[in-house]
Design a protein around this motif. Structure first.
Motif, PDB file in Angstrom:
ATOM      1  N   SER A 104      -4.437 -48.472 -39.271  1.00  0.00           N
ATOM      2  CA  SER A 104      -5.081 -48.753 -37.992  1.00  0.00           C
ATOM      3  C   SER A 104      -5.398 -50.236 -37.861  1.00  0.00           C
ATOM      4  CB  SER A 104      -6.378 -47.943 -37.858  1.00  0.00           C
ATOM      5  OG  SER A 104      -6.125 -46.556 -37.919  1.00  0.00           O
ATOM      6  N   ARG A 105      -5.892 -50.826 -38.950  1.00  0.00           N
ATOM      7  CA  ARG A 105      -6.217 -52.249 -38.916  1.00  0.00           C
ATOM      8  C   ARG A 105      -4.968 -53.099 -38.696  1.00  0.00           C
ATOM      9  NH1 ARG A 105     -10.064 -54.805 -37.159  1.00  0.00           N
ATOM     10  NH2 ARG A 105      -8.262 -54.917 -35.774  1.00  0.00           N
ATOM     11  N   LEU A 106      -3.851 -52.703 -39.299  1.00  0.00           N
ATOM     12  CA  LEU A 106      -2.614 -53.454 -39.136  1.00  0.00           C
ATOM     13  C   LEU A 106      -2.029 -53.295 -37.738  1.00  0.00           C
ATOM     14  CD1 LEU A 106      -0.948 -52.645 -42.571  1.00  0.00           C
ATOM     15  CD2 LEU A 106      -1.871 -54.859 -41.843  1.00  0.00           C
ATOM     16  N   MET A 107      -2.038 -52.074 -37.222  1.00  0.00           N
ATOM     17  CA  MET A 107      -1.426 -51.819 -35.918  1.00  0.00           C
ATOM     18  C   MET A 107      -2.295 -52.279 -34.761  1.00  0.00           C
ATOM     19  SD  MET A 107       0.587 -48.188 -36.229  1.00  0.00           S
ATOM     20  CE  MET A 107       1.235 -48.416 -34.570  1.00  0.00           C
ATOM     21  N   LEU A 108      -3.584 -52.140 -34.904  1.00  0.00           N
ATOM     22  CA  LEU A 108      -4.493 -52.469 -33.796  1.00  0.00           C
ATOM     23  C   LEU A 108      -5.101 -53.855 -34.002  1.00  0.00           C
ATOM     24  CD1 LEU A 108      -6.271 -49.015 -33.338  1.00  0.00           C
ATOM     25  CD2 LEU A 108      -4.266 -49.916 -32.136  1.00  0.00           C
ATOM     26  N   ASP A 109      -4.235 -54.841 -34.123  1.00  0.00           N
ATOM     27  CA  ASP A 109      -4.746 -56.193 -34.314  1.00  0.00           C
ATOM     28  C   ASP A 109      -5.384 -56.760 -33.052  1.00  0.00           C
ATOM     29  OD1 ASP A 109      -2.306 -56.383 -32.979  1.00  0.00           O
ATOM     30  OD2 ASP A 109      -1.820 -58.320 -33.868  1.00  0.00           O
ATOM     31  N   ASN A 110      -5.265 -56.044 -31.933  1.00  0.00           N
ATOM     32  CA  ASN A 110      -5.953 -56.470 -30.708  1.00  0.00           C
ATOM     33  C   ASN A 110      -7.290 -55.755 -30.516  1.00  0.00           C
ATOM     34  OD1 ASN A 110      -4.831 -53.982 -30.140  1.00  0.00           O
ATOM     35  ND2 ASN A 110      -3.737 -54.636 -28.284  1.00  0.00           N
ATOM     36  N   PHE A 111      -7.725 -54.992 -31.520  1.00  0.00           N
ATOM     37  CA  PHE A 111      -9.067 -54.403 -31.557  1.00  0.00           C
ATOM     38  C   PHE A 111      -9.917 -55.242 -32.506  1.00  0.00           C
ATOM     39  CE2 PHE A 111      -7.099 -50.953 -29.522  1.00  0.00           C
ATOM     40  CZ  PHE A 111      -8.004 -49.945 -29.216  1.00  0.00           C
ATOM     41  N   GLY A 145      -5.870 -35.426 -39.623  1.00  0.00           N
ATOM     42  CA  GLY A 145      -6.041 -34.570 -40.790  1.00  0.00           C
ATOM     43  C   GLY A 145      -6.024 -33.095 -40.465  1.00  0.00           C
ATOM     44  N   HIS A 146      -5.407 -32.710 -39.349  1.00  0.00           N
ATOM     45  CA  HIS A 146      -5.321 -31.291 -38.972  1.00  0.00           C
ATOM     46  C   HIS A 146      -3.843 -30.890 -38.921  1.00  0.00           C
ATOM     47  CE1 HIS A 146      -4.838 -32.994 -34.848  1.00  0.00           C
ATOM     48  NE2 HIS A 146      -5.846 -33.772 -35.220  1.00  0.00           N
ATOM     49  N   ILE A 147      -3.295 -30.612 -37.732  1.00  0.00           N
ATOM     50  CA  ILE A 147      -1.900 -30.186 -37.648  1.00  0.00           C
ATOM     51  C   ILE A 147      -0.986 -31.295 -37.149  1.00  0.00           C
ATOM     52  CG2 ILE A 147      -2.539 -27.773 -37.287  1.00  0.00           C
ATOM     53  CD1 ILE A 147      -1.868 -28.186 -34.294  1.00  0.00           C
ATOM     54  N   GLU A 148      -1.544 -32.465 -36.949  1.00  0.00           N
ATOM     55  CA  GLU A 148      -0.739 -33.557 -36.398  1.00  0.00           C
ATOM     56  C   GLU A 148       0.233 -34.094 -37.443  1.00  0.00           C
ATOM     57  OE1 GLU A 148      -3.427 -36.103 -38.777  1.00  0.00           O
ATOM     58  OE2 GLU A 148      -3.530 -34.147 -37.816  1.00  0.00           O
ATOM     59  N   SER A 149       1.292 -34.728 -36.973  1.00  0.00           N
ATOM     60  CA  SER A 149       2.282 -35.356 -37.847  1.00  0.00           C
ATOM     61  C   SER A 149       2.008 -36.856 -37.928  1.00  0.00           C
ATOM     62  CB  SER A 149       3.695 -35.128 -37.298  1.00  0.00           C
ATOM     63  OG  SER A 149       3.835 -35.775 -36.039  1.00  0.00           O
ATOM     64  N   ILE A 150       2.686 -37.515 -38.846  1.00  0.00           N
ATOM     65  CA  ILE A 150       2.589 -38.973 -38.924  1.00  0.00           C
ATOM     66  C   ILE A 150       3.089 -39.594 -37.624  1.00  0.00           C
ATOM     67  CG2 ILE A 150       3.445 -41.030 -40.100  1.00  0.00           C
ATOM     68  CD1 ILE A 150       1.351 -39.437 -41.662  1.00  0.00           C
ATOM     69  N   GLU A 151       4.134 -38.997 -37.044  1.00  0.00           N
ATOM     70  CA  GLU A 151       4.649 -39.490 -35.765  1.00  0.00           C
ATOM     71  C   GLU A 151       3.584 -39.404 -34.677  1.00  0.00           C
ATOM     72  OE1 GLU A 151       8.041 -38.451 -38.343  1.00  0.00           O
ATOM     73  OE2 GLU A 151       6.199 -37.391 -37.758  1.00  0.00           O
ATOM     74  N   ASP A 152       2.791 -38.324 -34.694  1.00  0.00           N
ATOM     75  CA  ASP A 152       1.704 -38.186 -33.725  1.00  0.00           C
ATOM     76  C   ASP A 152       0.698 -39.323 -33.878  1.00  0.00           C
ATOM     77  OD1 ASP A 152       2.721 -35.814 -32.694  1.00  0.00           O
ATOM     78  OD2 ASP A 152       1.502 -34.554 -34.015  1.00  0.00           O
ATOM     79  N   ARG A 153       0.361 -39.645 -35.102  1.00  0.00           N
ATOM     80  CA  ARG A 153      -0.619 -40.703 -35.345  1.00  0.00           C
ATOM     81  C   ARG A 153      -0.088 -42.056 -34.867  1.00  0.00           C
ATOM     82  NH1 ARG A 153      -3.113 -39.783 -41.428  1.00  0.00           N
ATOM     83  NH2 ARG A 153      -3.220 -37.496 -41.408  1.00  0.00           N
ATOM     84  N   VAL A 154       1.163 -42.344 -35.203  1.00  0.00           N
ATOM     85  CA  VAL A 154       1.748 -43.620 -34.801  1.00  0.00           C
ATOM     86  C   VAL A 154       1.800 -43.728 -33.282  1.00  0.00           C
ATOM     87  CG1 VAL A 154       3.848 -45.032 -34.833  1.00  0.00           C
ATOM     88  CG2 VAL A 154       3.062 -43.907 -36.929  1.00  0.00           C
TER      89      VAL A 154
END
Length: 214
Positions: free
Chosen positions: A123-130, A65-74
């Motif tokens: 996050s829940r969808l991508m990190l199914d191993n958490f 929620g700062h200067i990061e992009s969606i690509e950064d988050r992924v």
């Protein structure tokens, strides 16, 4: 001294778990722009892996929620997922909503409620191993954290009675509300339609029905 030796000394001194702070955003150049004083992503992940190899359970965070992009988050989530596949030591992922006031990026609006809910859901969808995704109510607000339980979060964390200046500096709640008793957090969870379960730091279930809380 080797990292492994330091970890063993910490274990001998009584360490039995680690937080997951400092991850912020892994991808460059964003990482250097927001936290150049911290180690790079590879070093953060390397140390997490070594802690896991020594038997320590840790958490992982992402500041969004700062200067990061969606690509950064992924990219951040992919790196955490890959590290978890290697070392299997992360117990919880904590998306941390950026709180702009009194920072060098105070001119930014911070993430919206919708953005925060989408971040938790992805996050829940991508990190199914958490095993666990945390809705940190101090930075999300109590009500939005309650809603987040329907978007993939399964941990609110936690009871705060004397948070002090540090907690107040990044809380979206007003200063006199930066606390929540056990009864309040139980009510929040149950009102959302879920069972409230008390746990310890490493997610062992606790049964303290014989204790009276206020």
């Amino acid at each position: 001294m080797a990292d492994e030796d330091v970890i063993q000394q910490l274990l001998a001194a009584g360490l039995d778990s680690c937080p997951g702070g400092g991850a912020e955003i892994f991808r460059e150049p964003t990482r250097s722009m927001i936290c150049a004083h911290k180690c790079d992503a590879n070093r953060w992940l390397e140390l997490a892996g070594k802690a896991h190899a020594a038997g320590l359970r840790t958490n992982a965070t992402m500041l969004y929620g700062h200067i990061e992009s969606i690509e950064d988050r992924v990219d951040h989530l992919v790196k955490l997922r890959e590290q978890q596949d290697r070392s299997r030591g992360f117990q919880c992922f904590i998306p941390l909503a950026f709180y702009p006031p009194e920072t060098q990026m105070a001119h930014l609006p911070g993430p919206s409620g919708v953005d925060s809910l989408k971040t938790i859901a992805v996050s829940r969808l991508m990190l199914d191993n958490f095993d666990h995704i945390k809705a940190y109510w101090v930075m999300l607000g109590k009500r939005l954290s309650q809603v987040a339980l329907h978007y993939g979060a399964n941990d609110l964390d936690g009871t705060i009675t004397q948070g002090g200046e540090l907690t107040e500096s990044y809380s979206v709640e007003t200063n006199n509300e930066v606390k929540m008793s056990r009864n309040e957090i139980v009510a929040l969870i149950e009102d959302a339609g879920f069972e409230a379960v008390e746990r310890d730091t490493v997610y062992n279930r606790l049964d303290r029905r014989d204790i009276t809380y206020v």
